[in-house]
Enzyme design. Structure first.
Site, PDB file in Angstrom:
ATOM      1  N   LYS A   1      -9.470  -2.127   1.799  1.00 30.88           N
ATOM      2  CA  LYS A   1      -9.171  -0.963   2.636  1.00 30.88           C
ATOM      3  C   LYS A   1      -9.961   0.270   2.188  1.00 30.88           C
ATOM      4  CE  LYS A   1      -6.037  -3.392   4.794  1.00 30.88           C
ATOM      5  NZ  LYS A   1      -6.332  -3.930   6.127  1.00 30.88           N
TER       6      LYS A   1
ATOM      7  N   TYR B   1      -1.430  -3.452  -6.882  1.00 22.94           N
ATOM      8  CA  TYR B   1      -1.185  -4.281  -5.702  1.00 22.94           C
ATOM      9  C   TYR B   1      -2.246  -4.156  -4.626  1.00 22.94           C
ATOM     10  CZ  TYR B   1       1.744  -7.180  -2.822  1.00 22.94           C
ATOM     11  OH  TYR B   1       2.228  -8.234  -2.110  1.00 22.94           O
TER      12      TYR B   1
ATOM     13  N   HIS C   1     -10.969  -2.127  11.608  1.00 22.21           N
ATOM     14  CA  HIS C   1      -9.837  -2.947  11.162  1.00 22.21           C
ATOM     15  C   HIS C   1      -9.612  -4.046  12.199  1.00 22.21           C
ATOM     16  CE1 HIS C   1      -5.353  -2.904   9.753  1.00 22.21           C
ATOM     17  NE2 HIS C   1      -6.046  -3.802   9.108  1.00 22.21           N
TER      18      HIS C   1
ATOM     19  N   ASP D   1      -9.467  -9.633   9.206  1.00 21.27           N
ATOM     20  CA  ASP D   1      -8.922  -8.282   8.995  1.00 21.27           C
ATOM     21  C   ASP D   1      -9.924  -7.156   9.274  1.00 21.27           C
ATOM     22  OD1 ASP D   1      -6.764  -6.598   8.246  1.00 21.27           O
ATOM     23  OD2 ASP D   1      -7.607  -6.331   6.242  1.00 21.27           O
TER      24      ASP D   1
ATOM     25  N   THR E   1      -3.101 -12.184  11.871  1.00 23.64           N
ATOM     26  CA  THR E   1      -3.568 -13.378  11.147  1.00 23.64           C
ATOM     27  C   THR E   1      -3.422 -14.619  12.017  1.00 23.64           C
ATOM     28  OG1 THR E   1      -2.827 -12.323   9.125  1.00 23.64           O
ATOM     29  CG2 THR E   1      -3.358 -14.643   8.969  1.00 23.64           C
ATOM     30  N   ASN E   2      -2.338 -14.682  12.801  1.00 27.23           N
ATOM     31  CA  ASN E   2      -2.163 -15.845  13.682  1.00 27.23           C
ATOM     32  C   ASN E   2      -3.261 -15.887  14.739  1.00 27.23           C
ATOM     33  OD1 ASN E   2       0.108 -16.470  12.241  1.00 27.23           O
ATOM     34  ND2 ASN E   2       1.520 -15.506  13.690  1.00 27.23           N
TER      35      ASN E   2
ATOM     36  N   CYS F   1       1.771  -7.459  14.217  1.00 26.24           N
ATOM     37  CA  CYS F   1       1.459  -7.839  15.595  1.00 26.24           C
ATOM     38  C   CYS F   1       0.787  -9.211  15.658  1.00 26.24           C
ATOM     39  CB  CYS F   1       0.562  -6.804  16.261  1.00 26.24           C
ATOM     40  SG  CYS F   1       1.419  -5.268  16.649  1.00 26.24           S
ATOM     41  N   GLY F   2       0.868  -9.996  14.584  1.00 25.58           N
ATOM     42  CA  GLY F   2       0.358 -11.368  14.627  1.00 25.58           C
ATOM     43  C   GLY F   2      -1.154 -11.474  14.507  1.00 25.58           C
TER      44      GLY F   2
ATOM     45  N   SER G   1      -0.106  -3.388  12.052  1.00 22.50           N
ATOM     46  CA  SER G   1       0.555  -4.456  11.301  1.00 22.50           C
ATOM     47  C   SER G   1       1.753  -4.997  12.083  1.00 22.50           C
ATOM     48  CB  SER G   1       0.967  -3.978   9.910  1.00 22.50           C
ATOM     49  OG  SER G   1       1.542  -2.734  10.013  1.00 22.50           O
TER      50      SER G   1
ATOM     51  N   PHE H   1       1.545 -16.627  20.366  1.00 20.95           N
ATOM     52  CA  PHE H   1       0.875 -17.662  19.546  1.00 20.95           C
ATOM     53  C   PHE H   1      -0.248 -18.332  20.339  1.00 20.95           C
ATOM     54  CE2 PHE H   1       5.119 -17.065  17.706  1.00 20.95           C
ATOM     55  CZ  PHE H   1       4.742 -16.710  16.426  1.00 20.95           C
TER      56      PHE H   1
ATOM     57  N   ARG I   1       2.474  -3.274  19.827  1.00 19.93           N
ATOM     58  CA  ARG I   1       3.733  -4.011  20.038  1.00 19.93           C
ATOM     59  C   ARG I   1       4.561  -3.157  20.983  1.00 19.93           C
ATOM     60  NH1 ARG I   1       7.657  -7.501  17.469  1.00 19.93           N
ATOM     61  NH2 ARG I   1       6.064  -8.442  16.168  1.00 19.93           N
TER      62      ARG I   1
ATOM     63  N   ASN J   1       6.502  -8.399   2.121  1.00 19.28           N
ATOM     64  CA  ASN J   1       5.053  -8.167   2.050  1.00 19.28           C
ATOM     65  C   ASN J   1       4.409  -9.056   0.976  1.00 19.28           C
ATOM     66  OD1 ASN J   1       2.634  -6.839   2.848  1.00 19.28           O
ATOM     67  ND2 ASN J   1       2.789  -5.464   1.076  1.00 19.28           N
ATOM     68  N   SER J   2       5.032 -10.181   0.681  1.00 16.67           N
ATOM     69  CA  SER J   2       4.408 -11.095  -0.298  1.00 16.67           C
ATOM     70  C   SER J   2       3.148 -11.682   0.320  1.00 16.67           C
ATOM     71  CB  SER J   2       5.389 -12.188  -0.705  1.00 16.67           C
ATOM     72  OG  SER J   2       5.873 -12.875   0.428  1.00 16.67           O
ATOM     73  N   ARG J   3       2.221 -12.064  -0.536  1.00 12.05           N
ATOM     74  CA  ARG J   3       0.860 -12.351  -0.052  1.00 12.05           C
ATOM     75  C   ARG J   3       0.287 -13.636  -0.622  1.00 12.05           C
ATOM     76  NH1 ARG J   3      -1.670  -8.306   3.429  1.00 12.05           N
ATOM     77  NH2 ARG J   3      -0.065  -6.726   3.597  1.00 12.05           N
TER      78      ARG J   3
ATOM     79  N   ARG K   1       0.850  -1.182   0.000  1.00 13.95           N
ATOM     80  CA  ARG K   1       0.000   0.000   0.000  1.00 13.95           C
ATOM     81  C   ARG K   1       0.891   1.239   0.000  1.00 13.95           C
ATOM     82  NH1 ARG K   1      -2.021   0.952   4.297  1.00 13.95           N
ATOM     83  NH2 ARG K   1      -1.331  -0.760   5.606  1.00 13.95           N
TER      84      ARG K   1
ATOM     85  N   GLY L   1      -4.089  -3.682  -1.368  1.00 13.13           N
ATOM     86  CA  GLY L   1      -4.970  -2.651  -0.836  1.00 13.13           C
ATOM     87  C   GLY L   1      -5.093  -1.425  -1.724  1.00 13.13           C
TER      88      GLY L   1
END
Ligand code: OXD
Ligand code: MN
Length: 612
Positions: free
Chosen positions: A233, A224, A253, A301, A281-282, A278-279, A276, A518, A424, A391-393, A81, A226
């Site tokens: 977004k 790309y 968000h 998200d 997705t986990n 800060c985990g 971003s 985790f 964080r 930042n690969s997705r 982004r 967003g």
């Protein structure tokens, strides 16, 4: 201009006049060679995939290993982004506020007229009707994205409910948001000369523009994520936050989870905002390390939340897929996400192994001996470059996650019990702390921050504020947004969700992380849920209410008593500095800052004074 004069191939019957007028006007401006209305069918998907393989945009991965999976490599300049090129074009600059890039809407319209003029020459213009949220749901909303990128079509097909079904609702006269996107690489130049297409067309000049008053999105120059998948977004956060303000709901968000206590079947629903890295997705695919709790994913998200019929806040995930960061995703960190990627996934900017599979940093301990990196170059473990862009997705349907809740598409949404705010923070902020009330929770959300770590980002240890994790995503003045949260809390009253602050990243003086993170994040979350259930007491402290250490489930956890205590230590002097920094931060909002937040700062100072 009428439909007849713009060479529409197979325009659907019964299009509302306003759709015809808008599509025509964009076509007239951008001058595409053809116009295609996306129906969302698998035939359409297969045709576009074949076309992208032929043009080099998609590399077909080993179909025996990863059926339905493709790899795209972006231009190295178009990998994320572009916040500096993202604009809120409200009539008055103060309505965008000090944390947004404001641009004068009239000036920006002139700029957009210039850059979009002829920008689709030689290309097909795709018209994508889509729904954010389950089709026809009371919290869902519609949009139409026009784009000249088949890659965008393929991603929108995964990330939204796209095609004929969404168009039916638009034909029925339901509200929709217009969004226009061009990569800015016409195949016929100003002199009328054709030029070859390239695998990842884009333009050095980029504009990601939002018009909050007219609720329009215009995005130019980037293909790309967003910047280009405008449902995400641009619509579901920036424009939707404006709609939510005006209509009395929240566009956030936040991830959404259902957590079920198996002993009594009690269900809790939780939403959580994290900046971003800060985990998030986990956490969206949390595998609890404590027995007896089942976690299901509803969203990873974005959450749209509305007061429901019984006065509680109900959340839906407006998206249909995950556009997640690949590096760091592994069998250890997030097996659920990893398994979801076994089939029907678009990978962007990851490494390509010699047997036609994907690889990224962190996927395996042992890297492959050779692969092709995200820029298409030979790569070996000792070459000194990353195989995958950081930042690969991956783009994948949410339904492919084994943790997905059976109710994730319930149009009525789920009633929210708990809202988490996380940052964080190496220092000061405890593992978990419950807000004294809704307004205190809004203060906590408004002041969320992360310590900057790299010198390039500024002074090491300085705080980067990311209020509600919405810094780049709030479509209007952030102080007004806080005011909206305060008003909604007053409306929800005792039925409002409880708000907690969490910090998985606190460090000991020697620099080691105090908390394993985790799956063990289920432990402080369990305490929050037991607070909601009224089963456990809390201890009043500076930051909020803390667990008594005995109430935090540490069974089977490998942590020293000293580290556990340190996780909850609150130093009044350090907190006095926090309060001073908050005051400085708030000053930029001047008289737009809600008085209630100033009052919360005073209350914090009083708690600090009492603790000294
Ligand atoms: C995202 C982001 O990609 O927040 O979700 O940047
Ligand atoms: Mn996000």
């Amino acid at each position: 201009m009428s439909l007849a004069t713009i060479n529409l191939d197979a325009a659907p019957a019964g299009l509302p006049e306003e759709v015809v007028a808008w599509v025509s006007s964009v076509a007239e401006l951008t001058q595409p060679e053809a116009i295609h209305f996306c129906d969302g069918s698998t035939e359409e998907r297969d045709r576009l995939n074949a076309q992208m393989i032929a043009s080099g945009t998609f590399i077909e991965l080993n179909q025996a290993k990863r059926p339905g999976c493709y790899l795209a490599r972006s231009n190295p300049s178009d990998v994320a982004r572009v916040e500096a090129r993202t604009f809120i074009c409200s009539e008055h600059p103060e309505d965008a506020g000090p944390t947004n890039n404001w641009a004068d809407p009239d000036d920006m319209r002139l700029t957009l007229q210039r850059v979009f003029a002829g920008s689709m020459r030689g290309r097909t213009m795709y018209v994508i009707p889509f729904s954010m949220g389950p089709l026809g749901g009371p919290i869902s909303k519609l949009g139409i994205e026009i784009t000249d990128s088949p890659y965008v079509v393929a991603n929108m097909r995964i990330m939204t409910r796209m095609g004929d079904a969404a168009l039916e609702h638009i034909k029925n006269g339901e509200y929709w948001v217009p969004a226009v996107h061009s990569v800015g690489y016409p195949l016929i130049d100003d002199a009328g000369e054709p030029r070859e297409d390239i695998p990842w067309p884009c333009n050095d000049e980029k504009y990601i523009c939002h018009f909050p008053e007219t609720r329009e999105i215009w995005s130019y120059g980037s293909g790309y994520g967003g910047n280009a998948l405008l449902g995400k977004k641009c619509y579901a956060l920036r424009i939707a936050s404006v709609l939510a303000r005006d209509e009395g709901w929240l566009a956030e968000h936040m991830l959404i989870l259902r957590i079920t206590r198996q002993s009594d079947g009690r269900r809790f629903h939780l939403t959580a905002a994290f900046p971003s890295a800060c985990g998030k997705t986990n956490l969206a695919m949390l595998r609890p390390t404590i027995p007896g709790w089942k976690v299901e994913t509803i969203g990873d998200d974005i959450a749209w939340m509305r007061p429901g019929p019984a006065g509680r806040l109900h959340a839906i995930n407006p998206e249909a897929g995950f556009f997640g960061v690949a590096p760091g995703t592994s069998e250890e960190t997030n097996p659920t996400a990893l398994h979801a990627l076994d089939h029907d996934t678009i990978f962007t900017n990851v490494g390509l192994t010699d047997d036609g599979d994907v690889w990224w940093e962190g996927l395996t301990d042992e890297p492959p001996a050779h692969l092709i990196d995200w820029q298409g170059h030979d790569w070996t473990p000792d070459c000194g470059r990353k195989a995958a862009h950081p930042n690969s997705r991956f783009t994948v349907r949410a339904s492919q996650a084994e943790s997905i809740s059976p109710d994730w598409e319930d149009p009525a949404g789920v009633p929210v019990d708990v809202i988490l705010f996380g940052g964080r923070r190496a220092h000061n902020v405890p593992l978990i702390s419950e807000s004294y009330d809704w307004n205190h929770g809004v203060f906590v959300g408004a002041t969320v921050s992360s310590e900057q770590t790299a010198a390039a980002e500024g002074t090491v240890g300085a705080l980067r504020r990311d209020p509600f994790a919405m810094l780049p995503f709030c479509g209007y003045n952030m102080a007004d947004y806080w005011g909206h949260w305060l008003r909604l809390g007053a409306q929800l009253g005792a039925k409002a969700p409880r708000i907690f602050q969490v910090n998985w990243f606190r460090k000991a003086d020697d620099g080691h992380f105090l908390w394993p993170g985790f799956g063990d994040n289920s432990r402080p979350i369990e305490w929050a849920l037991r607070r909601v259930a009224g089963e456990v007491e809390a201890v009043d402290a500076i930051s909020g209410r803390l667990p008594a250490l005995d109430d935090l489930n540490t069974d089977g956890l490998d942590i020293t008593d000293a580290d556990l205590e340190h996780l909850f230590e609150l130093d009044p002097d350090a907190w006095a500095t926090e309060a001073d920094l908050t005051e400085e931060y708030f000053a930029q909002f001047a008289d737009r800052l809600p008085a209630e937040l100033q009052g919360q700062l005073t209350a914090l100072r009083n708690r600090i004074a009492a603790a000294r």
